[in-house]
Write a protein that holds these residues in place. Structure first.
Motif, PDB file in Angstrom:
ATOM      1  N   SER A  13       0.825  -1.209   0.000  1.00 47.20           N
ATOM      2  CA  SER A  13       0.000   0.000   0.000  1.00 47.20           C
ATOM      3  C   SER A  13       0.856   1.255   0.000  1.00 47.20           C
ATOM      4  CB  SER A  13      -0.909   0.021   1.232  1.00 47.20           C
ATOM      5  OG  SER A  13      -1.928  -0.943   1.147  1.00 47.20           O
ATOM      6  N   ARG A  14       1.916   1.239   0.815  1.00 47.92           N
ATOM      7  CA  ARG A  14       2.724   2.441   0.974  1.00 47.92           C
ATOM      8  C   ARG A  14       3.389   2.858  -0.329  1.00 47.92           C
ATOM      9  NH1 ARG A  14       7.000   1.889   3.991  1.00 47.92           N
ATOM     10  NH2 ARG A  14       7.297   4.136   4.114  1.00 47.92           N
ATOM     11  N   ARG A  15       3.754   1.891  -1.174  1.00 52.08           N
ATOM     12  CA  ARG A  15       4.421   2.281  -2.423  1.00 52.08           C
ATOM     13  C   ARG A  15       3.482   3.092  -3.319  1.00 52.08           C
ATOM     14  NH1 ARG A  15       4.566  -3.900  -4.145  1.00 52.08           N
ATOM     15  NH2 ARG A  15       6.236  -3.875  -2.617  1.00 52.08           N
ATOM     16  N   VAL A  16       2.199   2.766  -3.298  1.00 49.59           N
ATOM     17  CA  VAL A  16       1.235   3.547  -4.085  1.00 49.59           C
ATOM     18  C   VAL A  16       0.991   4.892  -3.415  1.00 49.59           C
ATOM     19  CG1 VAL A  16      -1.108   3.629  -5.001  1.00 49.59           C
ATOM     20  CG2 VAL A  16       0.148   1.459  -4.991  1.00 49.59           C
ATOM     21  N   TRP A  17       0.862   4.882  -2.116  1.00 52.50           N
ATOM     22  CA  TRP A  17       0.668   6.124  -1.345  1.00 52.50           C
ATOM     23  C   TRP A  17       1.814   7.088  -1.621  1.00 52.50           C
ATOM     24  CZ3 TRP A  17       0.360   5.966   4.771  1.00 52.50           C
ATOM     25  CH2 TRP A  17      -0.093   7.204   5.241  1.00 52.50           C
ATOM     26  N   ILE A  18       3.047   6.580  -1.581  1.00 56.10           N
ATOM     27  CA  ILE A  18       4.224   7.418  -1.839  1.00 56.10           C
ATOM     28  C   ILE A  18       4.175   7.985  -3.253  1.00 56.10           C
ATOM     29  CG2 ILE A  18       6.723   7.355  -2.180  1.00 56.10           C
ATOM     30  CD1 ILE A  18       6.830   5.356   0.177  1.00 56.10           C
ATOM     31  N   ALA A  19       3.832   7.152  -4.231  1.00 56.57           N
ATOM     32  CA  ALA A  19       3.777   7.616  -5.620  1.00 56.57           C
ATOM     33  C   ALA A  19       2.754   8.736  -5.787  1.00 56.57           C
ATOM     34  CB  ALA A  19       3.447   6.455  -6.551  1.00 56.57           C
ATOM     35  N   LEU A  20       1.609   8.601  -5.158  1.00 57.65           N
ATOM     36  CA  LEU A  20       0.577   9.636  -5.228  1.00 57.65           C
ATOM     37  C   LEU A  20       1.094  10.954  -4.645  1.00 57.65           C
ATOM     38  CD1 LEU A  20      -2.476   7.472  -4.115  1.00 57.65           C
ATOM     39  CD2 LEU A  20      -2.217   8.544  -6.360  1.00 57.65           C
ATOM     40  N   LEU A  21       1.820  10.853  -3.530  1.00 60.34           N
ATOM     41  CA  LEU A  21       2.370  12.056  -2.903  1.00 60.34           C
ATOM     42  C   LEU A  21       3.477  12.662  -3.754  1.00 60.34           C
ATOM     43  CD1 LEU A  21       2.524  10.821   0.810  1.00 60.34           C
ATOM     44  CD2 LEU A  21       0.968  12.543  -0.120  1.00 60.34           C
ATOM     45  N   GLU A  22       4.351  11.829  -4.287  1.00 59.59           N
ATOM     46  CA  GLU A  22       5.459  12.333  -5.105  1.00 59.59           C
ATOM     47  C   GLU A  22       4.954  12.998  -6.385  1.00 59.59           C
ATOM     48  OE1 GLU A  22       8.665  12.659  -4.745  1.00 59.59           O
ATOM     49  OE2 GLU A  22       8.962  11.626  -2.830  1.00 59.59           O
ATOM     50  N   LYS A  23       3.858  12.500  -6.918  1.00 64.50           N
ATOM     51  CA  LYS A  23       3.286  13.101  -8.122  1.00 64.50           C
ATOM     52  C   LYS A  23       2.339  14.262  -7.794  1.00 64.50           C
ATOM     53  CE  LYS A  23       3.729   9.273 -11.372  1.00 64.50           C
ATOM     54  NZ  LYS A  23       4.396  10.052 -12.445  1.00 64.50           N
ATOM     55  N   GLN A  24       2.176  14.513  -6.487  1.00 65.38           N
ATOM     56  CA  GLN A  24       1.372  15.635  -6.010  1.00 65.38           C
ATOM     57  C   GLN A  24      -0.056  15.586  -6.582  1.00 65.38           C
ATOM     58  OE1 GLN A  24       3.494  19.348  -6.532  1.00 65.38           O
ATOM     59  NE2 GLN A  24       5.297  18.611  -5.460  1.00 65.38           N
ATOM     60  N   LEU A  25      -0.636  14.410  -6.519  1.00 68.73           N
ATOM     61  CA  LEU A  25      -2.003  14.220  -7.008  1.00 68.73           C
ATOM     62  C   LEU A  25      -2.998  14.366  -5.866  1.00 68.73           C
ATOM     63  CD1 LEU A  25      -1.336  11.067  -9.237  1.00 68.73           C
ATOM     64  CD2 LEU A  25      -1.567  13.444 -10.000  1.00 68.73           C
ATOM     65  N   GLU A  26      -4.201  14.750  -6.202  1.00 72.37           N
ATOM     66  CA  GLU A  26      -5.279  14.782  -5.214  1.00 72.37           C
ATOM     67  C   GLU A  26      -5.877  13.385  -5.109  1.00 72.37           C
ATOM     68  OE1 GLU A  26      -8.242  17.740  -5.763  1.00 72.37           O
ATOM     69  OE2 GLU A  26      -6.804  19.376  -6.066  1.00 72.37           O
ATOM     70  N   PHE A  27      -6.048  12.920  -3.885  1.00 75.76           N
ATOM     71  CA  PHE A  27      -6.589  11.580  -3.697  1.00 75.76           C
ATOM     72  C   PHE A  27      -7.196  11.461  -2.307  1.00 75.76           C
ATOM     73  CE2 PHE A  27      -2.245  11.566  -2.234  1.00 75.76           C
ATOM     74  CZ  PHE A  27      -2.255  10.782  -1.091  1.00 75.76           C
ATOM     75  N   GLU A  28      -8.032  10.457  -2.169  1.00 69.26           N
ATOM     76  CA  GLU A  28      -8.669  10.157  -0.888  1.00 69.26           C
ATOM     77  C   GLU A  28      -8.138   8.825  -0.387  1.00 69.26           C
ATOM     78  OE1 GLU A  28     -13.083   8.961   0.929  1.00 69.26           O
ATOM     79  OE2 GLU A  28     -12.912   9.774  -1.110  1.00 69.26           O
ATOM     80  N   ALA A 184      22.955   5.326   2.638  1.00 67.13           N
ATOM     81  CA  ALA A 184      22.875   6.738   2.235  1.00 67.13           C
ATOM     82  C   ALA A 184      21.622   6.989   1.409  1.00 67.13           C
ATOM     83  CB  ALA A 184      24.122   7.131   1.445  1.00 67.13           C
ATOM     84  N   TRP A 185      21.278   6.023   0.577  1.00 67.45           N
ATOM     85  CA  TRP A 185      20.048   6.111  -0.230  1.00 67.45           C
ATOM     86  C   TRP A 185      18.817   6.179   0.665  1.00 67.45           C
ATOM     87  CZ3 TRP A 185      16.543   1.863  -0.564  1.00 67.45           C
ATOM     88  CH2 TRP A 185      15.538   1.986  -1.530  1.00 67.45           C
ATOM     89  N   VAL A 186      18.791   5.335   1.703  1.00 67.88           N
ATOM     90  CA  VAL A 186      17.661   5.340   2.639  1.00 67.88           C
ATOM     91  C   VAL A 186      17.587   6.681   3.358  1.00 67.88           C
ATOM     92  CG1 VAL A 186      16.804   4.383   4.818  1.00 67.88           C
ATOM     93  CG2 VAL A 186      17.541   2.851   2.990  1.00 67.88           C
ATOM     94  N   GLU A 187      18.718   7.193   3.809  1.00 65.38           N
ATOM     95  CA  GLU A 187      18.730   8.483   4.501  1.00 65.38           C
ATOM     96  C   GLU A 187      18.205   9.597   3.598  1.00 65.38           C
ATOM     97  OE1 GLU A 187      22.548   9.326   6.103  1.00 65.38           O
ATOM     98  OE2 GLU A 187      22.650   7.487   7.297  1.00 65.38           O
ATOM     99  N   SER A 188      18.572   9.528   2.323  1.00 64.14           N
ATOM    100  CA  SER A 188      18.094  10.533   1.365  1.00 64.14           C
ATOM    101  C   SER A 188      16.588  10.432   1.176  1.00 64.14           C
ATOM    102  CB  SER A 188      18.809  10.343   0.027  1.00 64.14           C
ATOM    103  OG  SER A 188      18.289  11.228  -0.951  1.00 64.14           O
ATOM    104  N   LEU A 189      16.087   9.205   1.045  1.00 68.24           N
ATOM    105  CA  LEU A 189      14.639   9.024   0.882  1.00 68.24           C
ATOM    106  C   LEU A 189      13.882   9.549   2.097  1.00 68.24           C
ATOM    107  CD1 LEU A 189      14.283   5.422  -0.634  1.00 68.24           C
ATOM    108  CD2 LEU A 189      14.194   7.618  -1.840  1.00 68.24           C
ATOM    109  N   MET A 190      14.426   9.293   3.283  1.00 64.00           N
ATOM    110  CA  MET A 190      13.737   9.680   4.507  1.00 64.00           C
ATOM    111  C   MET A 190      13.691  11.189   4.711  1.00 64.00           C
ATOM    112  SD  MET A 190      12.451   6.971   5.659  1.00 64.00           S
ATOM    113  CE  MET A 190      11.815   7.718   7.144  1.00 64.00           C
ATOM    114  N   GLN A 191      14.426  11.934   3.900  1.00 65.48           N
ATOM    115  CA  GLN A 191      14.326  13.389   3.941  1.00 65.48           C
ATOM    116  C   GLN A 191      13.177  13.908   3.089  1.00 65.48           C
ATOM    117  OE1 GLN A 191      16.306  15.153   6.059  1.00 65.48           O
ATOM    118  NE2 GLN A 191      16.977  13.086   6.628  1.00 65.48           N
ATOM    119  N   ARG A 192      12.604  13.037   2.264  1.00 62.44           N
ATOM    120  CA  ARG A 192      11.532  13.458   1.363  1.00 62.44           C
ATOM    121  C   ARG A 192      10.200  13.445   2.114  1.00 62.44           C
ATOM    122  NH1 ARG A 192      13.602  13.012  -4.089  1.00 62.44           N
ATOM    123  NH2 ARG A 192      11.466  13.264  -4.880  1.00 62.44           N
ATOM    124  N   PRO A 193       9.365  14.459   1.927  1.00 66.00           N
ATOM    125  CA  PRO A 193       8.080  14.524   2.642  1.00 66.00           C
ATOM    126  C   PRO A 193       7.205  13.289   2.456  1.00 66.00           C
ATOM    127  CG  PRO A 193       8.565  16.637   1.628  1.00 66.00           C
ATOM    128  CD  PRO A 193       9.619  15.687   1.136  1.00 66.00           C
TER     129      PRO A 193
END
Length: 224
Positions: A13-28, A184-193
């Motif tokens: 579920s989280r991978r889709v949730w993240i994609a929606l947020l990264e693409k800045q889409l409106e969703f419920e 380092a990759w994980v640390e970079s990802l964790m800085q993303r909203p």
């Protein structure tokens, strides 16, 4: 409007949730507790296999997280999350499939141990799981090379799929210390909203753990 049926602690579920947020889409968001919600007739009408996540786009339903990611990428291509270069695209697809087919099944014994489920103390299963996870992480470490993301210089679906699973490993007792590039990759990802919004909190994990243990106890009581 897009509607995502999900469970916040589910990597699928989280991978889709993240994609929606990264693409800045409106969703419920529609949260399913997995203590029966996913077996209700309304949800089974969307997905007869009673799995999450499910994406509803008006009257069109998409099941299976990787299919949902491809749907979102095709319909909302900005920002792009699939590289055009053949080698980079192959890396993205490899990371996606290795995460789903190799890493996540190997994480199951560690999750069972954390949750206190039956069989979670099986040392042989834990050792085999740790060995498989180590193999996957080494493979990912080599694929990353000197790039910040698996597809090169920009975030891709590979980072979203692997990035919904790998950062959970320390919570399960598997250290990333032997994989400095991946760390380092994980640390970079964790800085993303998007990751900060979706990363499970200790409180959420404990609440889910208590709920699942209660369900297992109820099941065992009814079974006996």
């Amino acid at each position: 409007m897009l509607k995502l049926y999900h469970q916040p602690l589910s990597a699928n579920s989280r991978r889709v949730w993240i994609a929606l947020l990264e693409k800045q889409l409106e969703f419920e968001l529609v949260e399913l507790r997995l203590d029966g919600d996913h077996l209700q007739p309304e949800f089974l009408a969307l997905n007869p296999f009673h799995h999450i996540p499910v994406l509803l786009d008006d009257d069109f339903t998409v099941v299976e997280s990787l299919a949902i990611l491809d749907y979102l990428e095709a319909k909302y291509p900005t920002p792009t999350m699939l590289p055009k270069d053949p080698k980079a695209l192959a890396k993205v697809r490899m990371v996606e499939m290795v995460t789903v087919n190799e890493l996540m099944p190997a994480m199951t014994p560690l999750i069972n141990r954390m949750m206190g489920f039956a069989g979670g103390d099986d040392s042989q299963k834990i050792e085999a799981a740790n060995q498989k996870i180590a193999t996957v992480l080494k493979f990912f470490e080599n694929l990353l090379g000197h790039h910040p993301y698996f597809g090169g210089e920009q975030l891709t679906l590979a980072d979203i799929v692997a990035g919904s699973a790998v950062p959970i490993l320390p919570i399960l007792g598997f250290s990333l210390i032997d994989n400095p590039k991946l760390s380092a990759w994980v640390e970079s990802l964790m800085q993303r909203p998007a990751w900060q919004t979706t990363h499970p909190t200790p409180e959420a994990i404990e609440a889910f753990k208590s709920r699942m243990q209660a369900l297992m106890a109820q099941y065992q009581s009814e079974k006996s």
